[in-house]
Design a protein around this motif. Structure first.
Motif, mmCIF file in Angstrom:
data_model
loop_
_atom_site.group_PDB
_atom_site.id
_atom_site.type_symbol
_atom_site.label_atom_id
_atom_site.label_comp_id
_atom_site.label_asym_id
_atom_site.label_seq_id
_atom_site.Cartn_x
_atom_site.Cartn_y
_atom_site.Cartn_z
ATOM 1 N N PRO A 108 47.940 35.004 20.283
ATOM 2 C CA PRO A 108 46.856 34.780 20.941
ATOM 3 C C PRO A 108 46.367 32.990 21.113
ATOM 4 O O PRO A 108 45.669 32.590 21.938
ATOM 5 C CB PRO A 108 45.602 35.639 20.343
ATOM 6 C CG PRO A 108 46.439 36.533 19.657
ATOM 7 C CD PRO A 108 47.758 35.989 19.196
ATOM 8 N N ASP A 109 46.513 32.421 19.920
ATOM 9 C CA ASP A 109 46.175 31.030 19.832
ATOM 10 C C ASP A 109 47.172 30.065 20.123
ATOM 11 O O ASP A 109 46.914 28.936 20.045
ATOM 12 C CB ASP A 109 45.804 30.731 18.497
ATOM 13 C CG ASP A 109 46.944 30.916 17.213
ATOM 14 O OD1 ASP A 109 47.884 31.600 17.834
ATOM 15 O OD2 ASP A 109 46.460 30.526 16.261
ATOM 16 N N SER A 110 48.276 30.519 20.858
ATOM 17 C CA SER A 110 49.447 29.489 21.229
ATOM 18 C C SER A 110 48.998 28.863 22.267
ATOM 19 O O SER A 110 48.089 29.051 23.303
ATOM 20 C CB SER A 110 50.419 30.440 21.701
ATOM 21 O OG SER A 110 51.612 29.721 22.425
ATOM 22 N N ASP A 111 49.429 27.357 22.381
ATOM 23 C CA ASP A 111 49.180 26.610 23.682
ATOM 24 C C ASP A 111 49.992 26.982 24.647
ATOM 25 O O ASP A 111 49.769 26.155 25.874
ATOM 26 C CB ASP A 111 49.512 25.097 22.988
ATOM 27 C CG ASP A 111 50.550 24.910 22.663
ATOM 28 O OD1 ASP A 111 51.775 25.756 22.562
ATOM 29 O OD2 ASP A 111 50.837 23.461 22.100
ATOM 30 N N ILE A 112 51.022 27.893 24.643
ATOM 31 C CA ILE A 112 51.737 28.148 25.922
ATOM 32 C C ILE A 112 51.002 29.165 26.709
ATOM 33 O O ILE A 112 50.496 30.177 26.330
ATOM 34 C CB ILE A 112 53.027 29.119 25.300
ATOM 35 C CG1 ILE A 112 53.934 28.022 24.450
ATOM 36 C CG2 ILE A 112 54.021 29.418 26.371
ATOM 37 C CD1 ILE A 112 54.986 28.860 23.620
ATOM 38 N N ALA A 170 55.308 37.157 15.201
ATOM 39 C CA ALA A 170 54.271 37.207 14.422
ATOM 40 C C ALA A 170 54.349 36.312 13.246
ATOM 41 O O ALA A 170 53.478 35.687 12.618
ATOM 42 C CB ALA A 170 53.782 38.825 14.100
ATOM 43 N N LYS A 171 55.587 36.152 12.571
ATOM 44 C CA LYS A 171 55.814 35.581 11.342
ATOM 45 C C LYS A 171 55.954 34.031 11.608
ATOM 46 O O LYS A 171 56.208 33.194 10.746
ATOM 47 C CB LYS A 171 57.103 36.101 10.449
ATOM 48 C CG LYS A 171 56.799 37.503 9.953
ATOM 49 C CD LYS A 171 57.794 37.924 9.073
ATOM 50 C CE LYS A 171 57.591 39.356 8.592
ATOM 51 N NZ LYS A 171 58.546 39.935 7.915
ATOM 52 N N GLY A 172 56.043 33.688 13.042
ATOM 53 C CA GLY A 172 56.269 32.273 13.204
ATOM 54 C C GLY A 172 57.386 31.701 13.325
ATOM 55 O O GLY A 172 57.824 30.564 13.426
ATOM 56 N N TYR A 173 58.482 32.748 13.096
ATOM 57 C CA TYR A 173 59.822 32.306 13.400
ATOM 58 C C TYR A 173 60.322 31.985 14.747
ATOM 59 O O TYR A 173 61.310 31.332 14.976
ATOM 60 C CB TYR A 173 60.829 33.262 12.952
ATOM 61 C CG TYR A 173 60.672 33.837 11.424
ATOM 62 C CD1 TYR A 173 60.390 32.932 10.427
ATOM 63 C CD2 TYR A 173 60.634 35.117 11.223
ATOM 64 C CE1 TYR A 173 60.106 33.110 9.260
ATOM 65 C CE2 TYR A 173 60.642 35.440 9.720
ATOM 66 C CZ TYR A 173 60.249 34.586 8.969
ATOM 67 O OH TYR A 173 60.193 34.959 7.455
ATOM 68 N N ALA A 174 59.339 32.288 15.906
ATOM 69 C CA ALA A 174 59.590 31.813 17.103
ATOM 70 C C ALA A 174 58.237 31.681 17.943
ATOM 71 O O ALA A 174 57.256 32.129 17.363
ATOM 72 C CB ALA A 174 60.296 33.046 17.939
ATOM 73 N N ASP A 175 58.349 30.995 18.943
ATOM 74 C CA ASP A 175 57.034 30.478 19.713
ATOM 75 C C ASP A 175 56.803 31.585 20.712
ATOM 76 O O ASP A 175 55.458 31.837 21.242
ATOM 77 C CB ASP A 175 57.066 29.193 20.251
ATOM 78 C CG ASP A 175 57.605 28.017 19.410
ATOM 79 O OD1 ASP A 175 56.746 27.898 18.598
ATOM 80 O OD2 ASP A 175 58.729 27.454 19.523
ATOM 81 N N ALA A 176 57.702 32.463 21.160
ATOM 82 C CA ALA A 176 57.303 33.521 22.427
ATOM 83 C C ALA A 176 58.419 34.366 22.190
ATOM 84 O O ALA A 176 59.512 34.412 21.590
ATOM 85 C CB ALA A 176 57.656 32.783 23.499
ATOM 86 N N GLU A 217 48.302 41.762 18.096
ATOM 87 C CA GLU A 217 47.705 40.960 18.995
ATOM 88 C C GLU A 217 48.619 40.068 19.755
ATOM 89 O O GLU A 217 49.055 38.940 18.949
ATOM 90 C CB GLU A 217 46.454 40.531 18.698
ATOM 91 C CG GLU A 217 45.381 41.415 18.463
ATOM 92 C CD GLU A 217 44.050 40.628 18.129
ATOM 93 O OE1 GLU A 217 43.805 39.736 18.587
ATOM 94 O OE2 GLU A 217 43.158 41.435 17.206
ATOM 95 N N PHE A 218 49.069 40.275 20.866
ATOM 96 C CA PHE A 218 50.038 39.024 21.439
ATOM 97 C C PHE A 218 49.492 38.868 22.851
ATOM 98 O O PHE A 218 48.583 39.537 23.411
ATOM 99 C CB PHE A 218 51.572 39.616 21.863
ATOM 100 C CG PHE A 218 52.119 39.842 20.403
ATOM 101 C CD1 PHE A 218 52.418 39.040 19.325
ATOM 102 C CD2 PHE A 218 52.677 40.989 20.012
ATOM 103 C CE1 PHE A 218 52.921 39.295 18.350
ATOM 104 C CE2 PHE A 218 53.267 41.411 19.035
ATOM 105 C CZ PHE A 218 53.377 40.443 17.908
ATOM 106 N N ARG A 219 49.549 37.736 23.332
ATOM 107 C CA ARG A 219 49.058 37.538 24.812
ATOM 108 C C ARG A 219 50.152 37.390 25.833
ATOM 109 O O ARG A 219 51.327 36.385 25.632
ATOM 110 C CB ARG A 219 48.222 36.053 24.683
ATOM 111 C CG ARG A 219 47.694 35.553 26.089
ATOM 112 C CD ARG A 219 46.916 34.316 25.831
ATOM 113 N NE ARG A 219 47.201 33.329 24.969
ATOM 114 C CZ ARG A 219 48.044 32.367 25.662
ATOM 115 N NH1 ARG A 219 48.538 32.458 26.740
ATOM 116 N NH2 ARG A 219 48.450 31.593 24.683
ATOM 117 N N ILE A 220 50.298 38.041 26.881
ATOM 118 C CA ILE A 220 51.155 38.166 27.771
ATOM 119 C C ILE A 220 50.827 37.004 28.729
ATOM 120 O O ILE A 220 49.881 36.870 29.323
ATOM 121 C CB ILE A 220 51.281 39.670 28.328
ATOM 122 C CG1 ILE A 220 51.710 40.725 27.377
ATOM 123 C CG2 ILE A 220 52.468 39.677 29.698
ATOM 124 C CD1 ILE A 220 51.659 42.007 27.913
#
Length: 272
Positions: free
Chosen positions: A129-133, A184-190, A208-211
Motif C-alpha cells: 500500500p505504501d509503495s511509490d509504484i 510482503a517480506k520485501g523480497y520484491a517490489d511488486a 493488504e496490497f494495492r492493485i
C-alpha cells in the motif's frame, strides 16, 4: 382400544418416513456415477479456482465447472494436484488428461488443443500500500515476483509489451501462494498475477496490497489438452462449456465465488 392402534400406525408411518429421508440423504452423500469413465484433471492450489476445502475435498470455480461439464458429457472427473511447472510433461505422458486451473489461453493458442474460453480474467500488478509504484512505467529498475510458467512470467520475459519497462530482476516461484509472502517480506517490489486469485488471497489472509489501475492483460481462461489427443474430448467440452454459459450454469457457479460474475463472462467486462 382403537387409540393405541392409531398411535401405533402413526409411529410406523413416522419410522417409514424417517427411513425414506435417511435413504435420500445417504444417496446424496454417496459417490455418484462411479461406473463412468474417468477424466483426470491436473490442477494446482489456486483459490478460488482450485483448492481443498475443510472436508478435504476438491473445491473451487474450476472444480465445479469441470464436475458439471463432464457430468453432462458422461465422464467422472478426478482431480490431481500437480506441480504447475511440470504440467506439460504430465499432459504429454498421459498422467493427466487435461490442465484445468485458471489457465490463460492468450499467447498459448498453438501449444495445446483448447476448450474455452469459459471466462475471462485480468492479469494485474500489485504492490504494498505504501509503495511509490503507481504505474507499470514505475516498475523500471524494480524486482517483480511471479509464479513460474504462468502468463505474467512470460509477459515480463518476452519483452514484447512496450508498457513494461526494463526491471532489475524477475523472481519466478513454483507455488502461487509463495509470491504474496515474497512481496510482503520485501523480497520484491511488486507481484504480477491473476486479479481474482489476488483478491481471494487478500480476503483469506487479511493481506493488504494495492492493485495498479493499469492492467497487464485481459485473458481468456481455458482447458488445455495435448495437441496429440485425438479423442475429441476437447471439442465436446468446448461445446458443453458454451451450453453451460448459455443456460446460465456458468454464471451461477461464478456467482457463488465472485461478487460480480458478469464481469468475468465477457472479455470487455473490464471496460467499465
Amino acid at each position: 382400544m382403537k387409540q393405541p392402534r392409531k398411535h401405533l400406525l402413526c409411529l410406523l408411518l413416522a419410522l417409514w418416513l424417517t427411513g425414506v429421508l435417511l435413504a435420500g440423504c445417504a444417496a446424496d452423500t454417496a459417490p455418484q456415477n462411479t461406473d463412468l469413465p474417468v477424466i483426470t484433471v491436473g490442477c494446482d492450489n489456486y483459490p478460488p479456482f482450485n483448492y481443498v476445502n475443510g472436508n478435504g475435498q476438491p473445491a473451487g470455480i474450476d472444480v465445479e465447472l469441470a464436475a458439471e461439464a463432464f457430468r453432462r458429457m458422461g465422464y467422472r472427473p478426478e482431480y490431481i494436484t500437480i506441480n504447475w511447472t511440470e504440467k506439460n510433461a504430465l499432459l504429454e505422458s498421459g498422467a493427466i488428461d487435461c490442465i484445468w486451473g485458471c489457465f490463460s489461453m492468450s499467447g498459448r493458442e498453438d501449444e495445446y488443443t483448447w476448450a474455452g474460453p469459459y471466462m475471462y480474467s485480468h492479469q494485474v500488478v500489485a504492490v504494498m500500500p505504501d509503495s511509490d509504484i503507481q504505474t507499470l512505467a514505475d516498475l523500471a529498475g524494480k524486482t517483480v515476483v511471479v509464479q513460474a510458467t504462468t502468463k505474467p512470467e512470460s509477459l515480463f520475459l518476452d519483452g514484447n509489451d512496450p508498457r513494461i519497462p526494463e526491471i532489475r530482476a524477475l523472481h519466478s516461484l513454483q507455488k502461487q501462494e509463495l509470491i504474496y509472502s515474497h512481496l510482503a517480506k520485501g523480497y520484491a517490489d511488486a507481484v504480477a498475477t491473476h486479479e481474482i486469485s489476488l483478491l481471494q488471497y487478500m480476503a483469506d489472509y487479511g493481506a493488504e496490497f494495492r492493485i495498479l489501475e493499469e492492467p497487464l492483460e485481459v485473458v481468456g481462461l481455458g482447458v488445455a489438452f495435448s495437441r496429440s489427443d485425438d479423442r475429441g474430448i476437447a471439442q465436446a467440452l468446448c461445446a458443453t462449456l458454451e451450453q453451460m454459459r448459455t443456460d446460465g450454469t456458468t454464471r451461477s457457479i461464478l456467482a457463488s465465488y465472485l461478487a460480480d460474475p458478469d464481469k468475468y463472462l465477457e472479455a470487455d467486462g473490464y471496460a467499465d
